[in-house]
Design a protein around this motif. Structure first.
Motif, PDB file in Angstrom:
ATOM      1  N   ARG A  40      -3.827   6.370   6.928  1.00 44.54           N
ATOM      2  CA  ARG A  40      -3.857   5.834   6.192  1.00 44.54           C
ATOM      3  C   ARG A  40      -4.341   5.445   4.865  1.00 44.54           C
ATOM      4  O   ARG A  40      -4.658   5.965   3.415  1.00 44.54           O
ATOM      5  CB  ARG A  40      -2.910   4.032   6.354  1.00 44.54           C
ATOM      6  CG  ARG A  40      -3.301   2.859   6.824  1.00 44.54           C
ATOM      7  CD  ARG A  40      -2.369   1.855   6.116  1.00 44.54           C
ATOM      8  NE  ARG A  40      -2.187   1.277   4.657  1.00 44.54           N
ATOM      9  CZ  ARG A  40      -1.259   0.298   4.943  1.00 44.54           C
ATOM     10  NH1 ARG A  40      -1.392   0.047   5.833  1.00 44.54           N
ATOM     11  NH2 ARG A  40      -1.569  -0.111   3.901  1.00 44.54           N
ATOM     12  N   CYS A  41      -6.117   5.435   5.805  1.00 47.41           N
ATOM     13  CA  CYS A  41      -6.638   5.250   5.027  1.00 47.41           C
ATOM     14  C   CYS A  41      -7.911   6.081   3.901  1.00 47.41           C
ATOM     15  O   CYS A  41      -8.102   6.609   3.078  1.00 47.41           O
ATOM     16  CB  CYS A  41      -8.111   4.538   5.808  1.00 47.41           C
ATOM     17  SG  CYS A  41      -7.999   2.811   6.273  1.00 47.41           S
ATOM     18  N   GLY A 221       2.103   4.202  -0.474  1.00 44.73           N
ATOM     19  CA  GLY A 221       1.657   2.322  -0.485  1.00 44.73           C
ATOM     20  C   GLY A 221       0.108   2.388  -0.603  1.00 44.73           C
ATOM     21  O   GLY A 221       0.148   0.903  -0.008  1.00 44.73           O
ATOM     22  N   THR A 222      -0.118   3.204  -0.276  1.00 52.93           N
ATOM     23  CA  THR A 222      -1.547   3.033   0.084  1.00 52.93           C
ATOM     24  C   THR A 222      -2.770   3.816  -1.128  1.00 52.93           C
ATOM     25  O   THR A 222      -3.253   2.900  -2.536  1.00 52.93           O
ATOM     26  CB  THR A 222      -2.698   3.447   0.367  1.00 52.93           C
ATOM     27  OG1 THR A 222      -2.207   2.843   1.959  1.00 52.93           O
ATOM     28  CG2 THR A 222      -4.010   2.997   1.572  1.00 52.93           C
ATOM     29  N   ARG A 311      -7.250  -2.677  -3.473  1.00 48.30           N
ATOM     30  CA  ARG A 311      -6.995  -3.580  -2.663  1.00 48.30           C
ATOM     31  C   ARG A 311      -5.288  -3.342  -2.476  1.00 48.30           C
ATOM     32  O   ARG A 311      -4.687  -2.665  -2.588  1.00 48.30           O
ATOM     33  CB  ARG A 311      -6.864  -4.917  -3.551  1.00 48.30           C
ATOM     34  CG  ARG A 311      -7.808  -5.827  -4.279  1.00 48.30           C
ATOM     35  CD  ARG A 311      -7.591  -6.782  -5.448  1.00 48.30           C
ATOM     36  NE  ARG A 311      -8.008  -7.830  -4.755  1.00 48.30           N
ATOM     37  CZ  ARG A 311      -7.180  -8.597  -5.674  1.00 48.30           C
ATOM     38  NH1 ARG A 311      -7.377  -8.959  -6.993  1.00 48.30           N
ATOM     39  NH2 ARG A 311      -6.534  -9.929  -4.621  1.00 48.30           N
ATOM     40  N   PRO A 312      -5.022  -4.444  -1.171  1.00 43.58           N
ATOM     41  CA  PRO A 312      -3.994  -4.104  -1.000  1.00 43.58           C
ATOM     42  C   PRO A 312      -2.660  -4.811  -1.201  1.00 43.58           C
ATOM     43  O   PRO A 312      -2.719  -5.825  -2.329  1.00 43.58           O
ATOM     44  CB  PRO A 312      -4.059  -5.090   0.811  1.00 43.58           C
ATOM     45  CG  PRO A 312      -4.990  -5.970   0.804  1.00 43.58           C
ATOM     46  CD  PRO A 312      -5.620  -5.391  -0.936  1.00 43.58           C
ATOM     47  N   PRO A 313      -1.419  -4.140  -0.130  1.00 45.06           N
ATOM     48  CA  PRO A 313      -0.217  -5.057  -0.869  1.00 45.06           C
ATOM     49  C   PRO A 313       0.358  -6.834  -0.966  1.00 45.06           C
ATOM     50  O   PRO A 313      -0.352  -7.039  -0.736  1.00 45.06           O
ATOM     51  CB  PRO A 313       1.111  -5.134   0.012  1.00 45.06           C
ATOM     52  CG  PRO A 313       0.675  -4.187   1.277  1.00 45.06           C
ATOM     53  CD  PRO A 313      -1.283  -4.428   0.696  1.00 45.06           C
ATOM     54  N   GLY A 314       0.439  -6.408  -2.045  1.00 43.61           N
ATOM     55  CA  GLY A 314       0.662  -7.703  -3.195  1.00 43.61           C
ATOM     56  C   GLY A 314      -0.739  -8.695  -3.102  1.00 43.61           C
ATOM     57  O   GLY A 314      -1.569  -9.884  -3.157  1.00 43.61           O
TER      58      GLY A 314
END
Length: 324
Positions: A40-41, A221-222, A311-314
């Protein structure tokens, strides 16, 4: 709000909130937490590199910036991404989304501890206490079969890691000129961090579902979520973007129940409601004179994401986590 921004917000909530579903599918179809994290990264970095190139933004050249990105990438990407995958080996994706929502509470607690939160508003302090009460309700350690276990603690530690990262990024990564390139650089650094765990990652036995899930996690998602979030902040401001964070637990719980047949009982749902109410209270601030707000930040906020850090989810003032 224009229709385009509304659609962008809906897509952002769906892509961010579905991240926990993709993690669960990848885990149950042959991938390990380390393999999911590095994939994912790397995929997120690839998307952001393409977007940065299209926008004419270059990767940072300062050695000092790269040193700071090493710290940010560890606490904002590599570590929480891995912890969420580890926790979801044994717990539902919906619960992961719920615990992800505790990040603003950790952020406020860290700010109070470090002294960066001055004269905390009573409503924010109430929100902090209420939030951890809601978290305790979710865990229910007093019950036989409560959720207080090392996988649950791993999920909670992931949310706390985001908070540590945001405190660091707000102070040390504040360049607004090249947000896409800075985020790509951060995810490239996170990829390097994640690669350190590959020797212990285990054999690679993914099927088509696992590969599809990890591609969706990395690309949508990323990578894409950061771009959508960046556009939403640019068009509507950080406050509007922050409201997406309230939708993430709802999305993660809904997708888990619908697609994975996960069941979250009334106690956990009540705890989630309490946590989200608490997060809303922690966002209450004393009004400041317009001149002071403008002097601090042209956008009227100290949100590090407007500085270009991934930054991540949320992650809008971390009401939620690129990114989860």
């Amino acid at each position: 709000m224009p229709l385009s921004s509304t659609l962008r917000m809906a897509a952002l909530a769906l892509f961010w909130g579905s991240g926990f579903l993709w993690i669960k599918l990848a885990l149950t179809h042959g991938l390990t937490p380390a393999q999911i994290t590095i994939a994912r990264c790397a995929l997120g970095a690839a998307v952001l590199l393409l977007l940065a190139r299209r926008a004419g933004q270059r990767l940072p050249r300062s050695l000092t910036t790269w040193r700071r990105l090493v710290v940010a990438a560890l606490f904002c990407n590599a570590l929480p991404f891995a912890l969420f995958a580890v926790g979801e080996q044994h717990l539902d994706s919906g619960l992961a989304g719920v615990l992800n929502a505790t990040t603003p509470l950790w952020s406020l607690l860290i700010g109070m501890t470090l002294g960066t939160e001055r004269a905390t508003h009573p409503a924010r302090l109430t929100g902090l206490l209420l939030g951890f009460a809601g978290t305790l309700l979710i865990f229910a350690p007093w019950q036989h079969g409560g959720l207080l276990s090392w996988p649950a603690l791993a999920l909670l530690a992931a949310a706390a890691s985001y908070a540590v990262a945001f405190a660091y990024m707000a102070r040390h990564l504040t360049t607004r000129d090249t947000p896409l390139a800075m985020s790509a650089a951060q995810l490239l650094t996170a990829t390097a961090w994640s690669a350190l765990a590959l020797p212990a990652a285990g054999p690679l036995h993914p099927d088509a579902t696992a590969l599809s899930a990890v591609v969706a996690l990395g690309v949508l998602g990323t990578g894409v979520t950061f771009y959508l979030n960046y556009r939403l902040i640019t068009d509507e401001g950080p406050t509007a973007a922050a409201t997406v964070g309230y939708l993430l637990p709802v999305v993660s719980v809904g997708l888990g129940a619908t697609l994975l047949d996960e069941h979250i009982g009334p106690r956990v749902l009540t705890g989630m409601t309490v946590v989200l109410l608490a997060v809303a209270l922690t966002r209450v601030r004393k009004p400041s004179p317009p001149a002071a707000a403008d002097a601090r930040d042209p956008a009227g906020t100290d949100d590090p994401r407007t500085a270009g850090a991934a930054r991540p989810p949320g992650a809008s003032e971390r009401v939620a986590g690129p990114v989860a």
